[in-house]
Design an enzyme around this catalytic site. Structure first.
Site, PDB file in Angstrom:
ATOM      1  CB  CYS A 269      -9.461  90.219 -32.390  1.00 37.99           C
ATOM      2  SG  CYS A 269      -8.413  89.171 -31.346  1.00 37.99           S
TER       3      CYS A 269
ATOM      4  NE  ARG B 224     -12.119  77.606 -32.525  1.00 40.70           N
ATOM      5  CZ  ARG B 224     -12.217  76.384 -32.029  1.00 40.70           C
ATOM      6  NH1 ARG B 224     -11.336  75.968 -31.122  1.00 40.70           N
ATOM      7  NH2 ARG B 224     -13.184  75.581 -32.431  1.00 40.70           N
TER       8      ARG B 224
ATOM      9  CB  THR C 105     -13.544  83.888 -23.150  1.00 42.13           C
ATOM     10  OG1 THR C 105     -13.892  85.074 -23.914  1.00 42.13           O
ATOM     11  CG2 THR C 105     -13.634  82.659 -24.045  1.00 42.13           C
TER      12      THR C 105
ATOM     13  NE  ARG D 129      -9.860  88.037 -18.091  1.00 45.17           N
ATOM     14  CZ  ARG D 129     -10.684  87.013 -18.293  1.00 45.17           C
ATOM     15  NH1 ARG D 129     -11.851  86.969 -17.655  1.00 45.17           N
ATOM     16  NH2 ARG D 129     -10.365  86.043 -19.119  1.00 45.17           N
TER      17      ARG D 129
ATOM     18  CB  CYS E 250      -6.854  92.474 -30.830  1.00 44.62           C
ATOM     19  SG  CYS E 250      -8.263  92.471 -29.683  1.00 44.62           S
TER      20      CYS E 250
ATOM     21  CB  CYS F 174     -11.595  91.083 -29.431  1.00 42.97           C
ATOM     22  SG  CYS F 174     -11.178  89.611 -28.504  1.00 42.97           S
TER      23      CYS F 174
END
Length: 369
Positions: A42, A45, A34, A67, A72, A38
């Site tokens: 977080c 999923r 993705t 990114r 979170c 995080c």
């Protein structure tokens, strides 16, 4: 100040999958499929472990091209109030005796349900309960300073003395008249790279500094209330302001000695152990046996370890510097990942990255570095 090494991959995978708060600030999870990174806590999923890479800092993850997660918010300090809450808290502190209604919140474009949810997550109470406790704490301070009960009631936003007495009894746990014998302990949340902490201080000094997810925290607070007779309320004083500044300097690597005054209710033996803890030099460690021997009690390692675990002022009273006889990281209420982080931080500051292992190879396992 950053710490370069990471926990074992298997440990980080477990922490990510279980949202283990003890790893907050210790590492960040980046998902290759993705392009997002995080916090370990977080609630989105969970990705498949084979699609994850771990980074020591958010900056490292950004540099690698990931990114920040919008859920979170890993670039924010954990527990930091969003702008709309921060502005409201500023108003509360400017006028702590004010009575707030949902209509007041709606007039500021704040959803009362959303605000209630945020306060429950961060403070363990609703916004209105927080404001009520803040107002009653200020009233208790006024009564302790000699103001009459009637005067304290009207000065802090109550329309009747009977209403004030009822609210006081429900929140403080005693009547306003009997409260004159109670010392007031003010409490505040302090944000750190390792997660939020709760700090408590009375007029003589700092009495508590704990991570908010410490399992023993509720019992410690109840002990201050019950055994030592404190009334506890949200608020600020000079000691709380000072420890917040000193913690910021500590984590930035510019402070090695805390100067905030301490007031540590406890038994004579506990206080003896806590005083000995403060004598362990910054960047060094001692075993439980060594700490017991320094007190002239070489056979009391177990009792010393118990008193060490009962310390309520973490970091400042450095119980994280006490390790097992074999150098293992044992017995830290804030969690072993935080203990590992703090020890590495202090050694990096004191000795520098290259000298840390050589300086303490006899005390700590080399794998910590």
């Amino acid at each position: 100040m950053t710490i370069s090494s990471l926990p074992p991959t298997s440990e980080m995978v477990r922490a990510m999958l279980t949202c283990d708060a003890a790893y907050e600030g210790v590492f960040y999870t980046a998902v290759k499929t993705t392009g997002i990174f995080c916090r370990p806590t977080c609630t989105a999923r969970k990705p498949k472990p084979e699609n994850v890479v771990f980074h020591r800092t958010a900056e490292d993850a950004l540099t690698a091209g990931f990114r920040p997660c919008k859920r979170c918010r890993p670039l924010d300090v954990k527990g930091a109030a969003p702008d709309w809450v921060a502005a409201l808290l500023k108003e509360v502190e400017a006028e702590p005796s004010r009575r707030w209604t949902d209509e007041d919140l709606v007039a500021r474009a704040i959803d009362p349900v959303r605000l209630r949810r945020w306060f429950k997550e961060q403070f363990g109470m609703t916004f209105h309960a927080y404001v009520r406790a803040r107002r009653l704490g200020a009233a208790l301070g006024s009564i302790g300073a000699g103001e009459s009960i009637d005067g304290a009631a009207y000065d802090h936003g109550y329309e009747s003395v009977s209403g004030f007495r009822d609210a006081f009894r429900q929140t403080i746990g005693t009547t306003p008249g009997r409260s004159r014998s109670k010392a007031l302990m003010l409490c505040a949340r302090i944000l750190t790279p390792l997660g939020p902490m709760i700090a408590m201080a009375e007029e003589r000094g700092l009495s508590m500094l704990e991570f908010t997810d410490r399992p023993a925290l509720p019992a410690e607070i109840e002990e201050l209330r019950g055994r030592y007779g404190y009334a506890i309320a949200p608020g600020r004083n000079g000691h709380l302001d000072r420890i917040e500044r000193e913690l910021e300097q500590y984590f930035a690597g510019t402070l090695t000695v805390f100067e905030v005054p301490l007031w540590l209710p406890g038994t004579a033996f506990q206080q003896e152990v806590w005083t000995a803890l403060q004598a362990v030099p910054f960047g060094e460690t001692r075993s439980y046996g060594e700490l017991a021997a320094s007190l002239g009690r070489p056979g009391a390692s177990r009792a010393v370890g118990r008193a060490n675990g009962q310390n309520r002022v973490s970091i400042v009273v450095p119980c994280h510097r006490i390790v097992g006889a074999d150098g293992s990281l044992t017995g830290y209420g804030g969690g072993q990942p935080r203990k590992d982080f703090l020890l590495k931080l202090e050694r990096r500051i004191r000795f520098g990255q290259g000298d840390a292992v050589r300086a303490h190879s006899g005390e700590m396992q080399a794998s910590l570095f």
